[in-house]
Structures are given as C-alpha cells and as structure tokens.
Design an enzyme around this catalytic site. Structure first.
Site, PDB file in Angstrom:
ATOM      1  N   ASP A 159       0.838  -1.206   0.000  1.00  0.00           N
ATOM      2  CA  ASP A 159       0.000   0.000   0.000  1.00  0.00           C
ATOM      3  C   ASP A 159       0.872   1.256   0.000  1.00  0.00           C
ATOM      4  OD1 ASP A 159      -2.353  -1.652   0.350  1.00  0.00           O
ATOM      5  OD2 ASP A 159      -1.618  -1.968   2.379  1.00  0.00           O
ATOM      6  N   HIS A 187      -4.948  -3.076   6.698  1.00  0.00           N
ATOM      7  CA  HIS A 187      -4.783  -3.324   5.265  1.00  0.00           C
ATOM      8  C   HIS A 187      -6.164  -3.734   4.735  1.00  0.00           C
ATOM      9  CE1 HIS A 187      -3.284  -4.846   1.473  1.00  0.00           C
ATOM     10  NE2 HIS A 187      -3.876  -5.998   1.711  1.00  0.00           N
TER      11      HIS A 187
HETATM   12  N1  LIG Z   1      -0.985  -7.699   2.560  1.00  0.00           N
HETATM   13  C1  LIG Z   1      -0.990  -7.456   1.272  1.00  0.00           C
HETATM   14  O1  LIG Z   1      -0.628  -6.364   0.834  1.00  0.00           O
HETATM   15  C2  LIG Z   1      -1.413  -8.514   0.282  1.00  0.00           C
HETATM   16  C3  LIG Z   1      -1.247  -8.277  -1.100  1.00  0.00           C
HETATM   17  C4  LIG Z   1      -1.630  -9.258  -1.999  1.00  0.00           C
HETATM   18  C5  LIG Z   1      -2.164 -10.457  -1.540  1.00  0.00           C
HETATM   19  N2  LIG Z   1      -2.339 -10.641  -0.194  1.00  0.00           N
HETATM   20  C6  LIG Z   1      -2.887 -11.893   0.324  1.00  0.00           C
HETATM   21  O2  LIG Z   1      -1.876 -12.896   0.265  1.00  0.00           O
HETATM   22  C7  LIG Z   1      -2.468 -14.176   0.260  1.00  0.00           C
HETATM   23  C8  LIG Z   1      -1.846 -15.045  -0.791  1.00  0.00           C
HETATM   24  O3  LIG Z   1      -2.130 -14.546  -2.078  1.00  0.00           O
HETATM   25  P1  LIG Z   1      -1.931 -15.447  -3.385  1.00  0.00           P
HETATM   26  O4  LIG Z   1      -2.299 -14.584  -4.524  1.00  0.00           O
HETATM   27  O5  LIG Z   1      -0.613 -16.105  -3.366  1.00  0.00           O
HETATM   28  O6  LIG Z   1      -3.082 -16.517  -3.168  1.00  0.00           O
HETATM   29  P2  LIG Z   1      -3.255 -17.944  -3.831  1.00  0.00           P
HETATM   30  O7  LIG Z   1      -4.701 -18.276  -3.713  1.00  0.00           O
HETATM   31  O8  LIG Z   1      -2.587 -18.026  -5.157  1.00  0.00           O
HETATM   32  O9  LIG Z   1      -2.446 -18.873  -2.844  1.00  0.00           O
HETATM   33  C9  LIG Z   1      -2.834 -19.078  -1.530  1.00  0.00           C
HETATM   34  C10 LIG Z   1      -2.089 -20.249  -1.027  1.00  0.00           C
HETATM   35  O10 LIG Z   1      -2.466 -20.457   0.324  1.00  0.00           O
HETATM   36  C11 LIG Z   1      -2.649 -21.817   0.525  1.00  0.00           C
HETATM   37  N3  LIG Z   1      -3.467 -22.054   1.695  1.00  0.00           N
HETATM   38  C12 LIG Z   1      -4.802 -22.049   1.833  1.00  0.00           C
HETATM   39  N4  LIG Z   1      -5.117 -22.375   3.095  1.00  0.00           N
HETATM   40  C13 LIG Z   1      -3.963 -22.574   3.747  1.00  0.00           C
HETATM   41  C14 LIG Z   1      -3.612 -22.953   5.050  1.00  0.00           C
HETATM   42  N5  LIG Z   1      -4.540 -23.312   5.943  1.00  0.00           N
HETATM   43  N6  LIG Z   1      -2.327 -23.021   5.385  1.00  0.00           N
HETATM   44  C15 LIG Z   1      -1.377 -22.767   4.473  1.00  0.00           C
HETATM   45  N7  LIG Z   1      -1.622 -22.440   3.212  1.00  0.00           N
HETATM   46  C16 LIG Z   1      -2.910 -22.362   2.870  1.00  0.00           C
HETATM   47  C17 LIG Z   1      -3.249 -22.345  -0.764  1.00  0.00           C
HETATM   48  O11 LIG Z   1      -3.087 -23.748  -0.886  1.00  0.00           O
HETATM   49  C18 LIG Z   1      -2.420 -21.563  -1.776  1.00  0.00           C
HETATM   50  O12 LIG Z   1      -1.214 -22.215  -2.054  1.00  0.00           O
HETATM   51  C19 LIG Z   1      -3.968 -13.923   0.078  1.00  0.00           C
HETATM   52  O13 LIG Z   1      -4.606 -14.005   1.337  1.00  0.00           O
HETATM   53  C20 LIG Z   1      -4.029 -12.506  -0.441  1.00  0.00           C
HETATM   54  O14 LIG Z   1      -5.266 -11.877  -0.143  1.00  0.00           O
HETATM   55  C21 LIG Z   1      -1.964  -9.704   0.708  1.00  0.00           C
END
Ligand SMILES: NC(=O)c1ccc[n+]([C@@H]2O[C@H](COP(=O)([O-])OP(=O)(O)OC[C@H]3O[C@@H](n4cnc5c(N)ncnc54)[C@H](O)[C@@H]3O)[C@@H](O)[C@H]2O)c1
Length: 327
Positions: A159, A187
C-alpha cells in the site's frame, strides 16, 4: 560465511510464492554472501504443487540456495526458522461473509501461531501477508507466547509503494523522491494513506501538491482500491508486486537505514504514541535498528482528517478482533 538463514514460506504453491521464492533464492533479501534454506509449506492437497516448485527451484541452480524442504506438517516446516513469510490464507469465496472469512482464517493462524511457538527460533521474525493480514498476525502472536509480539508484522508495504507511485506520477517525479509517506491502520479499504507528513525533495509534500481535495479524494481512493483495480484488469489479484513488496518489507525490518527513515508496517500497537488501542496489529511508521527490533516514529501533529481516518481503521480492527475472539 554466516550461518545459513532458514526461511519459511506458507502458501508456497500460490501465486505470490511463485514470484517470491525465486527472488529469495536468487539472494534478493540478504545479498550474495548469505546462504539460505527454504522451508515450503502448503496444505496436504497441494503436495504435488510443492514438489513441482521444488524441482523448478533446483533447476535454477541458485548458488546461495543451500536446501529446500517441502512439507504439509506446519510444525515440521517451521522447525528452527529465522524468518517466515506467511502467505497461505483462505480466500474469500462467493457469498462468503467477512466474519466467516475471519473465522476460517483465525483457525489457520491459531494453529500456525502454536506451531511457530514450538518450532521457530526464539528471535524469528514473522511477516503475515495472507489476508486479513492484520488480524491474522494478531491471532498468530496471541498463540505464540514464546515469541515477542514485536516479532510479528503485517504487510502494508504494498500500500505504501502504491501511494508513493501515485504521488510520483502526479508530480512527474520518481517515487524515491518521496519520503515519510505512511500507511496507518488496517490493510483494507479503510487503510489510511497519510500524505500529511510526506516530504518531496526534502520539503513538505503539501508545498508541491497543495490540493488537499485531490489528496483526500482521488489519491486516497486510488491507493485503497488499487488491489481491486488490478483484479479487474488482470483477472487475478496482485502477485508479483506483492512478492516485491514482501521483500521490501522484510528488508526494511531486517536492515537499519543510515538516515533512519521510517516505513509502514502492521505491528503490535502496545505503547504506541498515537493513542490507538494497545492490543491490535495496526500499521504505523516505524524505524528498524538492524537487529530485528524497531521503534515507532512519532509525528507530533495529526490533522483532524488524519485522526478521523485513523479512528475508523482502529474501529474496524477492534471489530475484527472481537469477531475472532468470540468464535
Ligand atoms: N498484505 C498485502 O498487501 C497482500 C497483497 C496481496 C495479496 N495478499 C494476500 O496474500 C495471500 C496469498 O495470495 P496469493 O495470490 O498467493 O493466493 P493464492 O490463492 O494463489 O495462494 C494461496 C495459497 O495459500 C494456501 N493455503 C490455503 N489455506 C492454507 C492454510 N490453511 N495453510 C497454508 N496455506 C494455505 C493455498 O493452498 C495456496 O497455495 C492472500 O490471502 C491474499 O489476499 C496480501
């Protein structure tokens, strides 16, 4: 050469991990003289994906990548780790209410907090990226009493970078000419882009952009809605930029800045100088000392606009905390 650093990445088969892992392995976090061991964790049904990512990392022959451990047992994956990038989280499904999303994720982070408590090094630094990242980080630290709450962070660096980029574009300048721009709060759509303390070319940003109507309106909205804008354009959420920000966030935490410039991070709000509830993970400007510790940067004057927006974000985080604690 210093002892190898053990880095845990959860959600290791997800889209952020697919960018992050290769950048970590190429030495972007610590530089070329530091070996690392990658501990990749994901859900049992993702075991095939974990094997595939491991093979690709091996085939890249990164000189500083000493070993790759893959696992679907969290405690084993967290054994002896120095750092964690907690990317794994349950995404919001169709028709899912926010409180259900919080409930589902709280189960994950209770278990992972307990796992870190038992298995991670006592001084391990934990960066939570998986959303809702502030409250996930809070649950995680609640369940890891052997680690200090000050070792847990939620990522608001993306952000911050989005805001710096939007300001630079407006000024037809470079993002690195902007300093002291901070994200306060959660966030979420209620994140607070604090332009009031930002500086441009060593002067108050407000001298360069006196139009506070634009700053409080279109600019703030752009930062708050950039994630949704990317989903609309790409059909998927931001991933490579999130990986980039995760590295920037962790580097800012690990290494001190000679000029003691602050950066944004969601941190445990105990003893914060802004009067925010002391038991949240709330994003503040902080300064790292280079030994894994940090302190708050205190801005003396808060404008009524900033105070109001900070209070809205605080209220949202208190509600999130109450929801997960009532589960
Ligand atoms: N803070 C930020 O600025 C920010 C920015 C972008 C994305 N995100 C968040 O980051 C996360 C990951 O994003 P992504 O695009 O890689 O998602 P994605 O859906 O491609 O991958 C998520 C991963 O998490 C795994 N997962 C699900 N439940 C789980 C658990 N209990 N334990 C461990 N792993 C588990 C899934 O198997 C998958 O591999 C999301 O929650 C997204 O919203 C945060």
């Amino acid at each position: 050469m210093a002892a190898s650093k053990k880095i845990l990445v959860t959600g290791a088969t997800g889209q952020i991990a697919y960018s992050l892992l290769f950048r970590l392995a190429s030495g972007e976090l610590f530089g070329a003289s530091q070996e690392i061991d990658l501990h990749l964790y994901d859900l049992p049904e993702m075991e095939g994906g974990l094997k595939g990512v491991k093979m690709e990392l091996e085939d890249s022959c990164f000189p500083e990548l000493r070993s790759i451990i893959i696992g679907t047992d969290f405690e084993k994956a967290a054994e002896g780790i120095d750092l964690a990038f907690m990317l794994g989280a349950k995404p919001r499904g169709a028709g899912m209410e926010r409180k259900d999303l919080l409930g589902e994720n709280s189960k994950i982070f209770v278990q992972q907090g307990k796992g870190l408590n038992k298995a991670a090094k006592k001084e391990a630094l934990i960066l939570v990226v998986g959303n809702p990242c502030n409250t996930n980080a809070l649950i995680c630290l609640d369940n890891a009493p052997n680690l200090s709450p000050k070792q847990f962070f939620a990522m608001t660096m993306l952000d911050q970078l989005r805001g710096e980029c939007a300001l630079a574009e407006h000024l037809k300048a470079r993002p690195q000419d902007i300093e002291g721009f901070t994200i306060f709060g959660n966030h979420s759509n209620n994140l607070v882009p604090d332009y009031t303390h930002a500086r441009f070319m060593q002067k108050s940003l407000l001298e360069a952009i006196p139009d506070e109507k634009w700053l409080q309106g279109p600019f703030c909205e752009k930062v708050q809605k950039r994630g949704a804008e990317i989903i609309a354009a790409r059909g998927k959420s931001s991933a490579a930029s999130a990986a980039s920000a995760a590295i920037r966030q962790m580097r800012s935490i690990l290494f001190s800045d000679p000029q003691e410039r602050s950066f944004s991070a969601g941190v445990f709000s105990e003893k914060n100088p802004y009067g925010i509830d002391p038991a949240l993970i709330y994003s503040f400007p902080i300064i790292a000392d280079g030994n894994g510790r940090w302190r708050y940067k205190k801005f003396d004057r808060l404008s009524p606009w900033l105070s109001e927006k900070m209070a809205i974000s605080e209220k949202e985080l208190i509600e999130e905390r109450n929801l997960v604690r009532s589960k």
